[in-house]
Design a protein around this motif. Structure first.
Motif, PDB file in Angstrom:
ATOM      1  N   THR A  32       0.920  -1.228  -0.052  1.00 42.65           N
ATOM      2  CA  THR A  32      -0.054  -0.036   0.152  1.00 42.65           C
ATOM      3  C   THR A  32       0.894   1.082   0.021  1.00 42.65           C
ATOM      4  N   ARG A  33       0.283   2.290  -0.626  1.00 44.72           N
ATOM      5  CA  ARG A  33       1.022   3.687  -0.459  1.00 44.72           C
ATOM      6  C   ARG A  33       0.538   4.478   0.648  1.00 44.72           C
ATOM      7  N   GLU A  34      -0.555   3.977   1.397  1.00 45.66           N
ATOM      8  CA  GLU A  34      -1.255   4.688   2.231  1.00 45.66           C
ATOM      9  C   GLU A  34      -0.718   4.742   3.522  1.00 45.66           C
ATOM     10  N   HIS A  35       0.301   4.115   4.159  1.00 50.32           N
ATOM     11  CA  HIS A  35       0.890   4.705   5.267  1.00 50.32           C
ATOM     12  C   HIS A  35      -0.081   4.549   6.374  1.00 50.32           C
ATOM     13  N   PRO A  36      -0.480   3.357   6.693  1.00 49.10           N
ATOM     14  CA  PRO A  36      -1.633   2.880   7.588  1.00 49.10           C
ATOM     15  C   PRO A  36      -1.310   3.118   8.964  1.00 49.10           C
ATOM     16  N   SER A  37      -2.198   3.197   9.944  1.00 50.65           N
ATOM     17  CA  SER A  37      -1.997   3.301  11.553  1.00 50.65           C
ATOM     18  C   SER A  37      -2.164   2.001  11.746  1.00 50.65           C
ATOM     19  N   ALA A  38      -1.742   1.684  13.265  1.00 54.30           N
ATOM     20  CA  ALA A  38      -2.299   0.490  13.742  1.00 54.30           C
ATOM     21  C   ALA A  38      -3.590  -0.003  13.818  1.00 54.30           C
ATOM     22  N   GLU A  39      -4.437   1.044  14.062  1.00 50.21           N
ATOM     23  CA  GLU A  39      -5.813   0.856  13.976  1.00 50.21           C
ATOM     24  C   GLU A  39      -6.308   0.621  12.410  1.00 50.21           C
ATOM     25  N   ILE A  45      -0.121  11.782   4.085  1.00 50.32           N
ATOM     26  CA  ILE A  45       1.503  11.730   3.998  1.00 50.32           C
ATOM     27  C   ILE A  45       1.600  11.150   2.568  1.00 50.32           C
ATOM     28  N   THR A  46       2.503  11.786   1.840  1.00 51.93           N
ATOM     29  CA  THR A  46       2.819  11.249   0.439  1.00 51.93           C
ATOM     30  C   THR A  46       4.469  10.950   0.177  1.00 51.93           C
ATOM     31  N   TYR A 104       2.645   3.640   9.302  1.00 52.64           N
ATOM     32  CA  TYR A 104       3.891   2.524   9.264  1.00 52.64           C
ATOM     33  C   TYR A 104       3.930   2.588   7.725  1.00 52.64           C
ATOM     34  N   ASP A 105       5.195   2.073   7.494  1.00 54.40           N
ATOM     35  CA  ASP A 105       5.635   2.044   6.123  1.00 54.40           C
ATOM     36  C   ASP A 105       6.766   1.186   5.672  1.00 54.40           C
ATOM     37  N   ARG A 106       6.963   0.761   4.466  1.00 53.52           N
ATOM     38  CA  ARG A 106       8.085   0.047   4.051  1.00 53.52           C
ATOM     39  C   ARG A 106       9.431   0.602   4.123  1.00 53.52           C
ATOM     40  N   VAL A 107      10.449  -0.079   3.790  1.00 52.21           N
ATOM     41  CA  VAL A 107      11.776   0.391   4.099  1.00 52.21           C
ATOM     42  C   VAL A 107      12.728   0.615   2.976  1.00 52.21           C
ATOM     43  N   ASP A 108      12.050   0.581   1.825  1.00 50.73           N
ATOM     44  CA  ASP A 108      12.866   1.070   0.501  1.00 50.73           C
ATOM     45  C   ASP A 108      13.148   2.459   0.857  1.00 50.73           C
ATOM     46  N   LYS A 109      14.050   3.086   0.248  1.00 55.16           N
ATOM     47  CA  LYS A 109      14.689   4.388   0.080  1.00 55.16           C
ATOM     48  C   LYS A 109      13.500   5.265  -0.448  1.00 55.16           C
ATOM     49  N   HIS A 110      12.991   6.197   0.630  1.00 52.87           N
ATOM     50  CA  HIS A 110      12.132   7.301   0.074  1.00 52.87           C
ATOM     51  C   HIS A 110      11.900   8.240   1.135  1.00 52.87           C
TER      52      HIS A 110
END
Length: 147
Positions: free
Chosen positions: A15-22, A82-83, A65-71
Motif C-alpha cells: 500500500t502507499r497509504e501509510h496505515p496506522s495500527a488501527e 502523507i505522500t 507504518y511504511d515499507r523500508v525502501d529508500k524514500h
C-alpha cells in the motif's frame, strides 16, 4: 516470520497509504482475519525491531507504518496526508562535510497538498497568515506564494 507478522508486513508493503495500527487492524479484520489490536501492535513492534518496516511519527495523531525502501515523505499541514517522494541522496556529501558516518535519517517535509491548496483557494486564496496558522508551532513558516 509468524503468520500475523507476515499479514501485517504484506499489507504495509503493498500500500502507499501509510496505515496506522488501527487501520491495519481494521483492514485485516475486514478481509476475514481475526486478530486483536494488541496482536497488531505486538507484531508491529517485532517488525520494527527487525527493521522490516519503519514507523512515521505524526504530530498530534497516530503513528503510521511504511515499507523500508529508500524514500522520504511530504506531510500536508492542513489534512495530515502523507505522500511518498524520492529525493536525491545527500548522505555521501553530508558524511564528507561532517567527516563521520551517517547511519540513517528520516526526512518528512511539511507542505500544503494540492487538494488543500484548492480548498483554501476556494475560501478566498492562500494568504501567508493562513499558512502560518496551519504550520505547526516551532517550524519555519512556509514561503509566501507567488503573487
Amino acid at each position: 516470520m509468524k503468520k500475523n507478522a507476515q499479514l501485517i508486513f504484506h499489507l504495509i508493503n503493498h500500500t502507499r497509504e501509510h496505515p496506522s495500527a488501527e487501520e491495519i487492524h481494521s483492514q485485516l479484520r475486514a478481509s476475514g482475519h481475526s486478530l486483536s489490536l494488541a496482536t497488531v501492535y505486538n507484531n508491529l513492534h517485532w517488525l520494527l525491531k527487525g527493521k522490516f518496516i519503519r514507523r512515521i511519527p505524526v504530530d498530534g495523531g497516530s503513528d503510521r507504518y511504511d515499507r523500508v525502501d529508500k524514500h522520504d515523505h511530504l506531510q500536508c499541514v492542513h489534512c495530515g496526508q502523507i505522500t511518498d517522494v524520492i529525493l536525491e541522496d545527500y548522505m555521501e556529501e553530508l558524511e564528507r562535510q561532517l567527516k563521520g558516518k551517517i547511519v540513517g535519517y528520516d526526512l518528512k517535509i511539511q507542505y500544503i497538498c494540492p487538494q488543500c491548496q484548492e480548498e483554501l483557494a476556494l475560501r478566498g486564496g492562500v494568504k501567508q497568515n493562513t499558512i502560518d496558522k496551519l504550520a505547526p508551532e516551532g517550524n519555519f513558516p512556509l514561503p509566501t506564494p507567488a503573487q
